[in-house]
Design a protein around this motif. Sequence first.
Motif, PDB file in Angstrom:
ATOM      1  N   MET A   1       0.857  -1.198   0.000  1.00 57.32           N
ATOM      2  CA  MET A   1       0.000   0.000   0.000  1.00 57.32           C
ATOM      3  C   MET A   1       0.891   1.246   0.000  1.00 57.32           C
ATOM      4  SD  MET A   1      -2.806   1.217   2.845  1.00 57.32           S
ATOM      5  CE  MET A   1      -3.817  -0.227   2.657  1.00 57.32           C
ATOM      6  N   THR A   2       0.766   2.090  -1.002  1.00 55.67           N
ATOM      7  CA  THR A   2       1.578   3.297  -1.078  1.00 55.67           C
ATOM      8  C   THR A   2       1.044   4.362  -0.136  1.00 55.67           C
ATOM      9  OG1 THR A   2       0.243   4.113  -2.910  1.00 55.67           O
ATOM     10  CG2 THR A   2       2.189   2.840  -3.474  1.00 55.67           C
ATOM     11  N   GLU A   3       1.961   5.200   0.361  1.00 51.45           N
ATOM     12  CA  GLU A   3       1.544   6.259   1.279  1.00 51.45           C
ATOM     13  C   GLU A   3       0.720   7.300   0.524  1.00 51.45           C
ATOM     14  OE1 GLU A   3       3.774   8.155   4.847  1.00 51.45           O
ATOM     15  OE2 GLU A   3       4.287   9.345   3.093  1.00 51.45           O
ATOM     16  N   LYS A   4      -0.398   7.655   1.101  1.00 53.14           N
ATOM     17  CA  LYS A   4      -1.284   8.624   0.474  1.00 53.14           C
ATOM     18  C   LYS A   4      -1.054  10.000   1.091  1.00 53.14           C
ATOM     19  CE  LYS A   4      -4.801   5.016  -0.118  1.00 53.14           C
ATOM     20  NZ  LYS A   4      -4.759   4.902  -1.570  1.00 53.14           N
ATOM     21  N   PRO A   5      -1.224  11.073   0.326  1.00 52.18           N
ATOM     22  CA  PRO A   5      -1.076  12.417   0.894  1.00 52.18           C
ATOM     23  C   PRO A   5      -2.125  12.651   1.964  1.00 52.18           C
ATOM     24  CG  PRO A   5      -2.028  12.513  -1.306  1.00 52.18           C
ATOM     25  CD  PRO A   5      -1.568  11.110  -1.105  1.00 52.18           C
ATOM     26  N   VAL A   6      -1.769  13.432   2.969  1.00 50.89           N
ATOM     27  CA  VAL A   6      -2.675  13.640   4.095  1.00 50.89           C
ATOM     28  C   VAL A   6      -3.825  14.562   3.696  1.00 50.89           C
ATOM     29  CG1 VAL A   6      -1.473  15.646   5.059  1.00 50.89           C
ATOM     30  CG2 VAL A   6      -2.765  14.137   6.564  1.00 50.89           C
ATOM     31  N   VAL A   7      -5.003  14.234   4.202  1.00 51.42           N
ATOM     32  CA  VAL A   7      -6.205  15.055   4.031  1.00 51.42           C
ATOM     33  C   VAL A   7      -6.659  15.460   5.430  1.00 51.42           C
ATOM     34  CG1 VAL A   7      -8.608  15.112   3.258  1.00 51.42           C
ATOM     35  CG2 VAL A   7      -6.885  13.871   1.911  1.00 51.42           C
ATOM     36  N   ILE A   8      -6.826  16.754   5.653  1.00 47.48           N
ATOM     37  CA  ILE A   8      -7.222  17.257   6.966  1.00 47.48           C
ATOM     38  C   ILE A   8      -8.745  17.378   7.034  1.00 47.48           C
ATOM     39  CG2 ILE A   8      -7.017  19.142   8.624  1.00 47.48           C
ATOM     40  CD1 ILE A   8      -4.442  17.575   8.229  1.00 47.48           C
ATOM     41  N   LEU A   9      -9.324  16.700   8.004  1.00 49.53           N
ATOM     42  CA  LEU A   9     -10.768  16.737   8.221  1.00 49.53           C
ATOM     43  C   LEU A   9     -11.095  17.816   9.249  1.00 49.53           C
ATOM     44  CD1 LEU A   9     -11.266  12.875   8.626  1.00 49.53           C
ATOM     45  CD2 LEU A   9     -11.130  14.208   6.509  1.00 49.53           C
ATOM     46  N   ASP A  10     -12.380  18.086   9.456  1.00 50.23           N
ATOM     47  CA  ASP A  10     -12.767  19.071  10.461  1.00 50.23           C
ATOM     48  C   ASP A  10     -12.826  18.418  11.837  1.00 50.23           C
ATOM     49  OD1 ASP A  10     -15.071  17.568  10.215  1.00 50.23           O
ATOM     50  OD2 ASP A  10     -16.372  19.227   9.646  1.00 50.23           O
ATOM     51  N   GLY A  11     -13.361  19.144  12.817  1.00 55.35           N
ATOM     52  CA  GLY A  11     -13.490  18.631  14.175  1.00 55.35           C
ATOM     53  C   GLY A  11     -14.949  18.525  14.567  1.00 55.35           C
ATOM     54  N   GLY A  12     -15.197  18.469  15.869  1.00 51.80           N
ATOM     55  CA  GLY A  12     -16.549  18.287  16.367  1.00 51.80           C
ATOM     56  C   GLY A  12     -17.428  19.513  16.171  1.00 51.80           C
ATOM     57  N   MET A  13     -18.721  19.287  15.976  1.00 56.04           N
ATOM     58  CA  MET A  13     -19.675  20.384  15.783  1.00 56.04           C
ATOM     59  C   MET A  13     -20.378  20.757  17.083  1.00 56.04           C
ATOM     60  SD  MET A  13     -21.386  22.633  13.958  1.00 56.04           S
ATOM     61  CE  MET A  13     -20.971  22.294  12.241  1.00 56.04           C
ATOM     62  N   GLY A  14     -20.935  19.781  17.794  1.00 53.88           N
ATOM     63  CA  GLY A  14     -21.757  20.075  18.957  1.00 53.88           C
ATOM     64  C   GLY A  14     -21.046  20.883  20.018  1.00 53.88           C
ATOM     65  N   ARG A  15     -19.862  20.443  20.406  1.00 52.20           N
ATOM     66  CA  ARG A  15     -19.097  21.155  21.439  1.00 52.20           C
ATOM     67  C   ARG A  15     -18.736  22.566  20.994  1.00 52.20           C
ATOM     68  NH1 ARG A  15     -17.651  18.941  26.665  1.00 52.20           N
ATOM     69  NH2 ARG A  15     -18.239  16.759  26.536  1.00 52.20           N
ATOM     70  N   GLU A  16     -18.442  22.719  19.720  1.00 47.80           N
ATOM     71  CA  GLU A  16     -18.054  24.035  19.224  1.00 47.80           C
ATOM     72  C   GLU A  16     -19.254  24.976  19.213  1.00 47.80           C
ATOM     73  OE1 GLU A  16     -15.208  26.792  18.044  1.00 47.80           O
ATOM     74  OE2 GLU A  16     -15.055  24.813  18.970  1.00 47.80           O
ATOM     75  N   LEU A  17     -20.430  24.471  18.863  1.00 41.87           N
ATOM     76  CA  LEU A  17     -21.632  25.294  18.948  1.00 41.87           C
ATOM     77  C   LEU A  17     -21.881  25.736  20.387  1.00 41.87           C
ATOM     78  CD1 LEU A  17     -24.032  23.283  16.605  1.00 41.87           C
ATOM     79  CD2 LEU A  17     -23.212  25.627  16.214  1.00 41.87           C
ATOM     80  N   GLN A  18     -21.762  24.788  21.314  1.00 39.46           N
ATOM     81  CA  GLN A  18     -21.993  25.101  22.722  1.00 39.46           C
ATOM     82  C   GLN A  18     -20.978  26.120  23.227  1.00 39.46           C
ATOM     83  OE1 GLN A  18     -20.082  24.032  25.582  1.00 39.46           O
ATOM     84  NE2 GLN A  18     -21.590  24.628  27.127  1.00 39.46           N
TER      85      GLN A  18
END
Length: 299
Positions: A1-18
Amino acid sequence: MTEKPVVILDGGMGRELQRRGAPFRQPEWSALALSEAPEAVEAVHASYIASGAQVITTNSYAVVPFHIGQPRFAAEGQQLAERAGQLARKAADAALEPVKVAGSLPPLFGSYRPDLFDADRVDEVLLPLIAGLDGYVDFWLAETQSAIVEARAIRERLPLDGKAFWLSFTLKDEDTDEVPRLRSGEPVAEAAEAAAQMGVETLLFNCSQPEVIGAAIDAARQTFERLGADIAIGTYANAFPPQPKDAKANDGLDELREDLDPPGYLHWAQDWRQRGASHIGGCCGIGPEHIKVLAERLR
């Protein structure tokens, strides 16, 4: 398996809204802001994008009867899902760099509760979510899945629209043996085989403590290598202490671990990256400040 470039995802929604003071209470959780403060949802999406997220997830996780009640879901479920899709799409389209929108398809009958899965009610809960989100998302994400059977049920009902399918399992936090397992008790290796059979593009692990994720990445990677399957692996952990077997995700505002500040979380993320994870973000308690550090140090 070749190394894939990193993809940055988001974080949590509920805690951030609060944290931002948006309308927030149990049992509606993050769904409440869809009707009472949609601008806050869009602002959270924009904050993650500004921090470097390349993928944002629709705020549809709590748009299920488990959170908003059966009567309201029957009357407004599809409309709320559509609003979640619209808000994410608007934020992504306003970004200076390309950002993709993941359509969140949550546990249909209660998080962390594989025992509550009801095969006879899948269409009733899932189809309105798909219909509401469909016009706004780039791909589908079945997340925080506790058992293979529910993941299969979701996969079977997705439209033949050419959109990729991402699948994210939640793991047992209790370290009872050396085999990484889903909350159902099924081994991760078995779940990875099922993911390959389902044509998953990216397999992830989320809403679990960081300590159990490394072994799950290893098990998935080894399974895909054995199968010759070119499937990306990702993860987005939460910032909770270990959650016991009878815990329910989003059942209350659990205390967050002090050691999982942005530098502390980065330490785990670097380990996941070395093990082969190419898609990395955060779940409950992981905010824009964490994502900023991930984007700066991993990409």
